[in-house]
Design an enzyme around this catalytic site. Structure first.
Site, PDB file in Angstrom:
ATOM      1  CE  LYS A  39      -5.652  -1.972   1.278  1.00  0.00           C
ATOM      2  NZ  LYS A  39      -3.964  -2.216   2.238  1.00  0.00           N
ATOM      3  CE  LYS A  70       1.624   2.131   4.948  1.00  0.00           C
ATOM      4  NZ  LYS A  70       1.350   1.623   3.375  1.00  0.00           N
ATOM      5  CB  THR A  79      -1.008  -0.104   1.444  1.00  0.00           C
ATOM      6  OG1 THR A  79      -1.522  -0.857   1.427  1.00  0.00           O
ATOM      7  CG2 THR A  79      -1.655   1.227   1.330  1.00  0.00           C
TER       8      THR A  79
END
Length: 303
Positions: A190, A258, A115
């Site tokens: 995502k 994150k 990701t």
């Protein structure tokens, strides 16, 4: 009709031979290890490279080969897959002095399943094109158990041709692969789904804590959630953790911090993103980063 039949036959023959592709993999964390294991079980030949060599051991016992470097991985494999923790690590693996693109590898394919920011995926696509290497952006939705079971949802950013080449690999790793567009688009998808994940878990935690403060046991409240219209896959999955007050990392809280940061940097400016990010970031600062994302409830208890 004959031409169509010949075209279909050629396509199916190509797909049948896909598991003769030599695959390479770098990044053997909680997700990467079971994903490689599934590829081995399905009959793919897989070589692995990991800086921490002891993480390779169970895969080597299952039939994987060990590469001495990223360069060797790229030289000896047709398709290399990466599953790493952050943008900096991915970029270093691609374009570091001994990285995947440090030698000529014309016509090879790299699939990044980490990701990362959409901007990073577009950058990786650009540098791969410069090296005449195919690039596929393929982050996954799902944590350790779906990785073990081969039931991940794979979000794919690629050309149609590259997507078709990679489909047999994705068929092993996930229950569905959704081709959402060009490289970078999958990374956006995502970040979007992980934003919804954060909202779900924050809301679930707040609901349970509010109920407990007002005399409703967490057992009863979780049963109400899961038996009603608000229940979903993630509420059911996280219920045992809340009941046991134990949060071993299926998806570490620091990784969601994150991802929420990346979503903000990519332009998400909705009313809920800012307090949501602040809540998870505070939990990380409190030392909960390596615990499961559901440990947000432990942080909220202190408020």
């Amino acid at each position: 009709m004959l031409a169509l039949e010949l075209k279909q036959e050629t396509y199916h023959l190509a797909i049948k031979t896909m598991n003769t592709l030599k695959l390479g993999w770098t990044g053997l964390g909680n997700m990467g290890n079971p994903m490689v294991m599934n590829l081995l079980k399905s009959g793919f030949e897989v070589s692995v490279f990991n800086r921490t060599k002891d993480k390779e051991a169970p895969l080597l016992a299952a039939g994987a080969k060990s590469s001495s470097s990223l360069q060797e991985l790229m030289e000896t494999c047709d398709v290399v897959l990466t599953m790493l923790s952050n943008d900096a690590a991915v970029i270093e693996v691609f374009e570091g002095p001994t990285g995947l693109l440090s030698k000529t590898s014309l016509g090879k394919t790299i699939i990044n399943m980490s990701t990362v920011a959409p901007e990073t995926s577009r950058y990786l696509n650009t540098i791969c094109n410069q090296h005449q290497v195919h690039f596929i952006d393929a982050p996954v939705s799902g944590s350790v158990k779906p990785a073990q079971d081969g039931t991940l949802v794979i979000l794919v950013g690629a050309s149609t041709e590259d997507y078709e080449v990679a489909r047999p690999i994705f068929d092993v790793l996930g229950k569905i692969a959704i081709h959402v567009g060009e490289p970078g688009v999958a990374s956006s998808a995502k970040l979007a789904i992980n934003y919804l994940l954060g909202l779900n878990l924050q809301g679930m935690a707040e609901t349970v804590l509010f109920a407990e403060k007002n005399g409703v046991s967490k057992e009863n409240m979780l049963n109400i959630i899961n038996q009603g219209a608000c229940g979903n896959g993630i509420t059911n999955i996280k219920t045992p953790s809340i009941l046991n007050d134990s949060y071993p990392a299926a998806f570490a809280l620091k990784h969601l911090v994150k991802d929420l940061r990346l979503a903000k940097e990519a332009g998400l400016d909705s009313p809920l993103i800012h307090p949501l990010y602040d809540s998870y970031a505070a939990a990380e600062k409190e030392g909960l980063g390596d615990q499961d994302v559901m440990a947000i409830i432990s942080s909220l208890k202190k408020k």
